[in-house]
Motif scaffolding. Sequence first.
Motif, PDB file in Angstrom:
ATOM      1  N   VAL A   1       1.108  -1.226   0.046  1.00  0.00           N
ATOM      2  CA  VAL A   1      -0.318   0.161  -0.086  1.00  0.00           C
ATOM      3  C   VAL A   1       0.942   1.266   0.170  1.00  0.00           C
ATOM      4  O   VAL A   1       0.430   2.251  -0.732  1.00  0.00           O
ATOM      5  N   VAL A   2       2.057   1.255   0.734  1.00  0.00           N
ATOM      6  CA  VAL A   2       2.973   2.204   0.634  1.00  0.00           C
ATOM      7  C   VAL A   2       3.591   2.439  -0.685  1.00  0.00           C
ATOM      8  O   VAL A   2       3.671   3.711  -1.338  1.00  0.00           O
ATOM      9  N   LYS A   3       3.840   1.385  -1.155  1.00  0.00           N
ATOM     10  CA  LYS A   3       4.565   1.601  -2.742  1.00  0.00           C
ATOM     11  C   LYS A   3       3.402   2.132  -3.828  1.00  0.00           C
ATOM     12  O   LYS A   3       3.820   2.987  -4.508  1.00  0.00           O
ATOM     13  N   ARG A   4       2.309   1.591  -3.687  1.00  0.00           N
ATOM     14  CA  ARG A   4       1.384   2.175  -4.501  1.00  0.00           C
ATOM     15  C   ARG A   4       1.008   3.648  -4.408  1.00  0.00           C
ATOM     16  O   ARG A   4       0.935   4.396  -5.293  1.00  0.00           O
ATOM     17  N   ALA A   5       1.019   3.909  -2.765  1.00  0.00           N
ATOM     18  CA  ALA A   5       0.976   5.363  -2.578  1.00  0.00           C
ATOM     19  C   ALA A   5       2.215   6.241  -3.432  1.00  0.00           C
ATOM     20  O   ALA A   5       1.854   7.519  -3.787  1.00  0.00           O
ATOM     21  N   ASP A   6       3.202   5.804  -3.055  1.00  0.00           N
ATOM     22  CA  ASP A   6       4.757   6.472  -3.598  1.00  0.00           C
ATOM     23  C   ASP A   6       4.384   6.483  -5.044  1.00  0.00           C
ATOM     24  O   ASP A   6       4.898   7.551  -5.703  1.00  0.00           O
ATOM     25  N   THR A   7       4.078   5.627  -5.755  1.00  0.00           N
ATOM     26  CA  THR A   7       3.922   5.510  -7.417  1.00  0.00           C
ATOM     27  C   THR A   7       2.938   6.644  -7.777  1.00  0.00           C
ATOM     28  O   THR A   7       3.314   7.218  -8.661  1.00  0.00           O
ATOM     29  N   LEU A   8       1.724   6.822  -7.197  1.00  0.00           N
ATOM     30  CA  LEU A   8       0.793   7.749  -7.452  1.00  0.00           C
ATOM     31  C   LEU A   8       1.367   9.193  -7.077  1.00  0.00           C
ATOM     32  O   LEU A   8       1.130   9.948  -7.850  1.00  0.00           O
ATOM     33  N   LEU A   9       2.283   9.193  -5.909  1.00  0.00           N
ATOM     34  CA  LEU A   9       2.875  10.536  -5.586  1.00  0.00           C
ATOM     35  C   LEU A   9       3.683  10.784  -6.803  1.00  0.00           C
ATOM     36  O   LEU A   9       3.691  12.227  -7.411  1.00  0.00           O
ATOM     37  N   TYR A  10       4.527  10.028  -7.530  1.00  0.00           N
ATOM     38  CA  TYR A  10       5.414  10.410  -8.531  1.00  0.00           C
ATOM     39  C   TYR A  10       4.572  10.649  -9.820  1.00  0.00           C
ATOM     40  O   TYR A  10       5.006  11.350 -10.880  1.00  0.00           O
ATOM     41  N   GLU A  11       3.306  10.023 -10.041  1.00  0.00           N
ATOM     42  CA  GLU A  11       2.608  10.514 -11.181  1.00  0.00           C
ATOM     43  C   GLU A  11       2.062  11.520 -10.857  1.00  0.00           C
ATOM     44  O   GLU A  11       2.185  12.644 -12.097  1.00  0.00           O
ATOM     45  N   SER A  12       1.723  12.386  -9.719  1.00  0.00           N
ATOM     46  CA  SER A  12       1.694  13.917  -9.581  1.00  0.00           C
ATOM     47  C   SER A  12       2.951  14.747  -9.889  1.00  0.00           C
ATOM     48  O   SER A  12       2.651  15.824 -10.433  1.00  0.00           O
ATOM     49  N   LYS A  13       4.121  14.277  -9.445  1.00  0.00           N
ATOM     50  CA  LYS A  13       5.187  14.875  -9.726  1.00  0.00           C
ATOM     51  C   LYS A  13       5.321  15.209 -11.360  1.00  0.00           C
ATOM     52  O   LYS A  13       5.794  16.066 -11.663  1.00  0.00           O
ATOM     53  N   ASN A  14       5.268  14.002 -12.006  1.00  0.00           N
ATOM     54  CA  ASN A  14       5.357  13.950 -13.467  1.00  0.00           C
ATOM     55  C   ASN A  14       4.469  14.612 -14.213  1.00  0.00           C
ATOM     56  O   ASN A  14       4.533  15.209 -15.275  1.00  0.00           O
ATOM     57  N   ALA A  15       3.078  14.914 -13.352  1.00  0.00           N
ATOM     58  CA  ALA A  15       2.260  15.528 -14.200  1.00  0.00           C
ATOM     59  C   ALA A  15       2.094  17.181 -14.085  1.00  0.00           C
ATOM     60  O   ALA A  15       1.392  17.933 -14.303  1.00  0.00           O
ATOM     61  N   GLY A  16       3.253  17.628 -13.140  1.00  0.00           N
ATOM     62  CA  GLY A  16       3.509  18.960 -12.882  1.00  0.00           C
ATOM     63  C   GLY A  16       3.471  19.511 -11.617  1.00  0.00           C
ATOM     64  O   GLY A  16       3.525  20.824 -11.185  1.00  0.00           O
ATOM     65  N   ARG A  17       3.464  18.481 -10.562  1.00  0.00           N
ATOM     66  CA  ARG A  17       3.414  18.896  -9.224  1.00  0.00           C
ATOM     67  C   ARG A  17       2.318  19.681  -8.649  1.00  0.00           C
ATOM     68  O   ARG A  17       1.400  20.213  -9.408  1.00  0.00           O
ATOM     69  N   ASN A  18       2.160  19.848  -7.300  1.00  0.00           N
ATOM     70  CA  ASN A  18       1.317  20.689  -6.513  1.00  0.00           C
ATOM     71  C   ASN A  18      -0.209  20.075  -6.993  1.00  0.00           C
ATOM     72  O   ASN A  18      -1.138  20.907  -7.524  1.00  0.00           O
ATOM     73  N   ARG A  19      -0.346  18.720  -6.971  1.00  0.00           N
ATOM     74  CA  ARG A  19      -1.647  17.998  -7.297  1.00  0.00           C
ATOM     75  C   ARG A  19      -1.581  16.648  -6.643  1.00  0.00           C
ATOM     76  O   ARG A  19      -0.582  16.401  -6.129  1.00  0.00           O
ATOM     77  N   ILE A  20      -2.870  16.119  -6.423  1.00  0.00           N
ATOM     78  CA  ILE A  20      -3.032  14.813  -6.088  1.00  0.00           C
ATOM     79  C   ILE A  20      -3.450  13.715  -6.991  1.00  0.00           C
ATOM     80  O   ILE A  20      -4.130  14.118  -8.090  1.00  0.00           O
ATOM     81  N   THR A  21      -2.832  12.681  -6.888  1.00  0.00           N
ATOM     82  CA  THR A  21      -3.356  11.695  -7.608  1.00  0.00           C
ATOM     83  C   THR A  21      -3.965  10.422  -6.801  1.00  0.00           C
ATOM     84  O   THR A  21      -2.982   9.902  -5.959  1.00  0.00           O
ATOM     85  N   VAL A  22      -5.020   9.793  -7.515  1.00  0.00           N
ATOM     86  CA  VAL A  22      -5.809   8.943  -6.682  1.00  0.00           C
ATOM     87  C   VAL A  22      -5.753   7.610  -7.215  1.00  0.00           C
ATOM     88  O   VAL A  22      -5.977   7.432  -8.548  1.00  0.00           O
ATOM     89  N   GLY A  23      -5.436   6.561  -6.742  1.00  0.00           N
ATOM     90  CA  GLY A  23      -5.592   5.167  -7.227  1.00  0.00           C
ATOM     91  C   GLY A  23      -5.848   4.200  -6.460  1.00  0.00           C
ATOM     92  O   GLY A  23      -5.708   4.054  -5.051  1.00  0.00           O
TER      93      GLY A  23
END
Length: 302
Positions: free
Chosen positions: A280-302
């Motif tokens: 669950v931590v790894k999945r949240a970490d992966t979603l965090l980096y999706e937010s980073k790659n999409a331009g930062r200052n955002r949330i990605t849910v999955g």
Amino acid sequence: MKLDFDKKFYEEIIENLNDGLYIVDTNRVIRFWNKAAERLTGFTAEEVIGYSCSDNILMHVDEEGNSLCKERCPIVYAFETGKGQEAEVYLHHKDGHRVPVWIRVGLIRDKDGNIIGASELFSDLSSRDAYRLKVAELESIAMLDALTGLPNRYYMEHEINSRIEERKRLGVPFGILFMDIDHFKHFNDTYGHDVGDKVLKMVAQTFVSNSRPFDVYARWGGEEFLAVIRNVDVVELEKIGNRMRMLVGESFVMHEGKKLKVTISVGATLFRDGDTLESVVKRADTLLYESKNAGRNRITVG
């Protein structure tokens, strides 16, 4: 029997209120500031009396980050409508973080009924007291991050495992928010580690001041933070993550006369059947980096 109290009696009552109270004239210049206002905001009376309430003092924002001082000020509404106002807002603390408060604005009139000012009474809505009890317990078992005052990674791993067992036994859902300060290395390189430490403390205090009593926020490492959000669905989890993201973005520290702001990127996910702490931590970490790659200052849910 008639009770006859002098002016000093009423002044002592106002000064010793648990709620913050300040009074402004019709130009919104602060004319009175009680002790609770000092305690809740960090600003002393000497620092604010004679200044407008929007002059880098309280600077209220709503939960969407809209500045109330410039566009939707409850005091201005009270002046315009002739009626008192109430609202839940987030005020700016002197240390930079945001504090949730419930405000009540009342009008002050002269003997002829003319409006000559307004009072604002504000109550602290943060769960700081509950958090202090939690911190006292953590200090005794060395599970506290020394810089930010948040629980550390070791404690958070224990917390997640406890929530996993709770979900198995009782079916209580929970989610994870993985949060990272954007461009923090560049910030440290530009302003120095002392200022960077102030920012880490500011971000941590924003989490503490605005968290629900039964959720846990921890410093995972470096500029990374992790939160366990109990009893939520995916919609509520995203809402909480977005609120924290907004509040951090609306906070700042002062450095050499400049307001320094940071933003955070967030990955959010619910614990699922078959998950482990690591998954669950790894999945949240992966979603965090999706937010980073999409331009930062955002949330990605999955």
